[in-house]
Design a protein around this motif. Structure first.
Motif, short mmCIF file in Angstrom:
data_model
loop_
_atom_site.label_atom_id
_atom_site.label_comp_id
_atom_site.label_asym_id
_atom_site.label_seq_id
_atom_site.Cartn_x
_atom_site.Cartn_y
_atom_site.Cartn_z
N GLY B 59 0.88 -1.29 -0.06
CA GLY B 59 -0.02 0.08 -0.08
C GLY B 59 0.83 1.20 0.07
N ALA B 60 2.17 1.12 0.43
CA ALA B 60 3.04 2.23 0.33
C ALA B 60 3.47 2.39 -1.34
CB ALA B 60 4.01 2.37 1.12
N GLU B 61 4.13 3.62 -1.65
CA GLU B 61 4.56 3.59 -3.00
C GLU B 61 5.94 4.68 -3.08
OE1 GLU B 61 1.41 4.67 -6.15
OE2 GLU B 61 2.86 6.52 -6.53
N ILE B 62 6.73 4.24 -4.00
CA ILE B 62 7.95 5.12 -4.33
C ILE B 62 8.13 5.39 -5.75
CG2 ILE B 62 10.37 5.57 -3.86
CD1 ILE B 62 10.40 3.61 -1.64
N VAL B 63 8.24 6.54 -6.03
CA VAL B 63 8.50 6.73 -7.63
C VAL B 63 9.84 7.64 -7.70
CG1 VAL B 63 7.60 7.92 -9.52
CG2 VAL B 63 5.89 6.88 -8.05
N ALA B 64 10.81 7.34 -8.24
CA ALA B 64 12.03 7.98 -8.39
C ALA B 64 12.43 7.98 -9.78
CB ALA B 64 12.98 7.04 -7.39
N SER B 65 13.12 8.93 -10.27
CA SER B 65 13.79 9.13 -11.50
C SER B 65 15.05 8.44 -11.48
CB SER B 65 14.07 10.46 -11.73
OG SER B 65 14.90 11.15 -10.81
N GLY B 66 15.71 7.92 -10.36
CA GLY B 66 16.88 7.27 -10.12
C GLY B 66 16.73 5.80 -9.65
N HIS B 67 17.58 5.13 -8.79
CA HIS B 67 17.77 3.83 -8.14
C HIS B 67 16.66 4.11 -6.87
CE1 HIS B 67 21.17 2.85 -10.83
NE2 HIS B 67 21.68 3.84 -10.23
N ILE B 68 16.36 2.83 -6.56
CA ILE B 68 15.59 2.72 -5.48
C ILE B 68 16.47 1.44 -4.46
CG2 ILE B 68 13.28 2.15 -4.15
CD1 ILE B 68 11.89 3.44 -6.82
N ILE B 69 16.53 1.89 -3.47
CA ILE B 69 17.20 0.94 -2.78
C ILE B 69 16.54 0.89 -0.98
CG2 ILE B 69 19.56 0.31 -1.39
CD1 ILE B 69 21.00 1.85 -3.53
N GLY B 76 5.77 -2.76 -1.40
CA GLY B 76 4.88 -1.95 -1.91
C GLY B 76 5.04 -1.85 -3.26
N VAL B 77 4.65 -0.69 -3.87
CA VAL B 77 4.87 -0.59 -5.30
C VAL B 77 5.82 0.46 -5.41
CG1 VAL B 77 3.73 0.66 -7.41
CG2 VAL B 77 2.52 -0.83 -5.84
N VAL B 78 6.96 0.28 -6.33
CA VAL B 78 8.08 0.95 -6.62
C VAL B 78 8.22 1.24 -8.19
CG1 VAL B 78 9.64 0.52 -4.36
CG2 VAL B 78 9.41 -1.13 -6.62
N HIS B 79 8.61 2.44 -8.64
CA HIS B 79 8.99 2.71 -9.86
C HIS B 79 10.15 3.36 -9.99
CE1 HIS B 79 7.49 4.63 -13.88
NE2 HIS B 79 8.52 3.79 -14.22
N ALA B 80 11.30 2.76 -10.34
CA ALA B 80 12.55 3.41 -10.67
C ALA B 80 12.77 3.85 -12.03
CB ALA B 80 13.63 2.40 -10.13
N GLY B 81 13.62 4.77 -12.16
CA GLY B 81 13.90 5.47 -13.62
C GLY B 81 12.71 6.02 -14.21
N ALA B 82 11.79 6.48 -13.11
CA ALA B 82 10.24 6.95 -13.63
C ALA B 82 10.45 7.78 -14.82
CB ALA B 82 9.71 7.35 -12.49
N SER B 83 11.38 8.56 -15.26
CA SER B 83 11.41 9.45 -16.32
C SER B 83 11.99 8.95 -17.36
CB SER B 83 12.43 10.88 -15.91
OG SER B 83 12.28 11.32 -14.55
N GLY B 84 12.25 7.53 -17.36
CA GLY B 84 12.70 6.85 -18.41
C GLY B 84 14.13 6.25 -18.54
N ASP B 85 14.79 6.45 -17.38
CA ASP B 85 16.06 5.83 -17.35
C ASP B 85 16.15 4.14 -17.38
OD1 ASP B 85 18.68 5.29 -16.74
OD2 ASP B 85 19.02 6.46 -14.79
N GLU B 86 16.58 3.57 -18.24
CA GLU B 86 16.53 2.17 -18.18
C GLU B 86 17.60 1.63 -17.43
OE1 GLU B 86 15.43 0.13 -21.63
OE2 GLU B 86 13.56 1.28 -21.65
N GLN B 87 18.48 2.39 -17.06
CA GLN B 87 19.68 1.99 -16.22
C GLN B 87 19.33 1.90 -14.73
OE1 GLN B 87 22.48 0.84 -17.85
NE2 GLN B 87 21.04 1.68 -19.71
N ALA B 88 18.24 2.46 -14.28
CA ALA B 88 17.84 2.30 -12.84
C ALA B 88 17.55 1.03 -12.33
CB ALA B 88 16.56 3.36 -12.62
#
Ligand code: ADP
Ligand code: MG
Lengths: 263, 145
Positions: B59-69, B76-88
């Protein structure tokens, strides 16, 4: 020093009112002066659970709106000497009371009682904010169901944001058999997610329903397991270290991370 | 540890002209440290990397343009590289997300997955697919994610 404790959960029907009534009665049975505040405005059922419905003249909104003095609205329990109830209004809506009024009210009650225990409504709206406004400590009740645990987690987050840190957890209606068969979340699974201290575990027990329907509390029933569980919780609230009781012969309670008192 | 990063007070080596290029890049990176468990209903949206010392609950959520550690359980739900970074990448001590997204890839655990991972894992895009591997801190030090 008095304590102001809110009993909350997020999800409805998990046992907040039952818990409030039993902790209150249990503390009163040990000679403490206790007041239970029904903050479930609009619904009101703490009075029914305690069998005090027919004694209500004034309610919490009459106090906050100045229609009566606080003393006049307090109802004395019929069994326990030191137990009192401040009933909720049944007809008026939830916005009839605001957080500032609740804070003031809790302060006034704390001057006269050793324990002020607030029964919180379900949900996380205005009624919840009112109920927690004057509290110093929180007890979160959940059942071993995914949705209830999720709501408990949400509520713990909101309590933390409101500076009510380290709430204590009560897991209600556990059925050891179902846990053993993997049909129900186990205590460890729940603690693993919620990461808060465990105040007690109350088994599913039909005596809870039977006593509630009679307007009595199960905490004084010497033979019932749920009553024993509530008595243990009461002692932990008082700061005693009481070991968790074994609900089950397989001893699945043996590996608990933490056992705590509220003090 | 060969390199050392200091922010203050400025010392002679810190002067921009003499700072190695890779250190410069590190200092430019935006990272936040979240020192608690994210509970149901709590969200973090951040332009940069997110490090959580605690759990990320269902039920928690993290959206980051970079890595998520996540130094804890990630449920929960996570979205790394949210601005399109495929290296995340997404890294967690216990990687059990409800849903995991990297750049524009969306994944979820299989419905029949019962047991969770026993060791830290890392999710990243390889060959145009999100892959999850056991995280090994010993290999290729200095280029973990
Ligand atoms: N441990 C228990 N075993 C069996 N029934 C229970 C138990 N705890 C609560 N109940 C029943 O569950 C219902 C909901 O409880 P209640 O205390 O009113 O929940 P809430 O105040 O959270 O809405 C009631 O009918 C109550 O008697
Ligand atoms: Mg209730």
């Amino acid at each position: 020093m008095s304590e102001i404790i809110v009993v909350t959960s997020g999800k409805g029907g998990v046992g907040k009112t039952t818990t409030t009534a039993n902790i209150g009665a249990g503390l009163a049975a040990l000679g403490h002066k206790v007041v239970l505040v029904d903050a479930d405005i609009g619904l009101r059922n703490l009075d029914v659970v305690l069998g005090l419905e027919n004694r209500i003249v004034y309610d919490i909104t009459d106090v906050t709106e100045g229609h009566c003095r606080l003393r006049q609205a307090l109802i004395k329990d019929k069994r326990y000497e030191g137990l009192f109830l401040l009933p909720a209004a049944q007809t008026k809506d939830k916005t009839a009371v605001n957080p500032e009024q609740m804070k003031k009210l809790c302060g006034e009650l704390a001057a006269e009682f050793e324990y002020v225990i607030i029964d919180c409504p379900a949900g996380i709206e205005q009624g919840f904010r009112n109920a927690i406004a004057g509290a110093q400590k929180a007890i979160v009740v959940t059942t071993p169901e995914v949705a209830a645990v999720r709501d408990a987690d949400r509520v713990i987050g909101l309590l933390e944001a409101a500076e009510l840190r380290n709430p204590a957890l009560i897991i209600n209606r556990i059925r050891p058999k179902m846990v053993r068969h993997g049909d129900m979340m186990g205590i460890e699974d729940i603690i693993d997610i919620l990461a808060v201290d465990l105040l007690g575990v109350v088994p599913e027990d039909e005596l809870v329903v039977i006593s509630t329907n009679r307007g009595e509390t199960v905490v004084s029933d010497e033979r019932s397991r749920s009553g024993q569980a509530y008595r243990n919780i009461v002692r932990r609230i008082k700061g005693e270290a009481v070991p968790m009781m074994n609900l089950d012969d397989s001893g699945f309670l043996g590996r608990l991370r933490r056992i705590i008192g509220l003090k | 540890m060969a390199t050392e990063i200091k922010n203050s007070p400025p010392e002679p080596w810190f002067k921009k002209a003499r700072r190695p290029k890779e250190i410069d890049e590190m200092i430019d990176e935006n990272t936040i440290l979240v020192r608690r468990t994210l509970r149901s209903g709590q969200k973090i949206h951040f332009d940069g990397n997110v490090v959580v010392v605690g759990d990320v609950n269902p039920g928690a959520e993290i959206v980051a343009s970079g890595h998520i550690i996540v130094l804890g359980a990630l449920r929960g739900v996570v979205h790394a590289g949210a601005s399109g970074d495929e290296q995340a990448a997404v890294l967690a001590f216990r990687l059990q997300p409800t849903q995991l997204r990297i750049a524009n890839h969306i994944t979820r655990p299989p419905d029949d997955e019962i047991t969770g991972p026993e060791q830290p894992e890392i999710a990243r895009i390889k060959d145009n697919m999100v892959t999850i591997e056991v995280f090994q801190s010993s290999d290729r030090y200095g280029n973990l994610i």
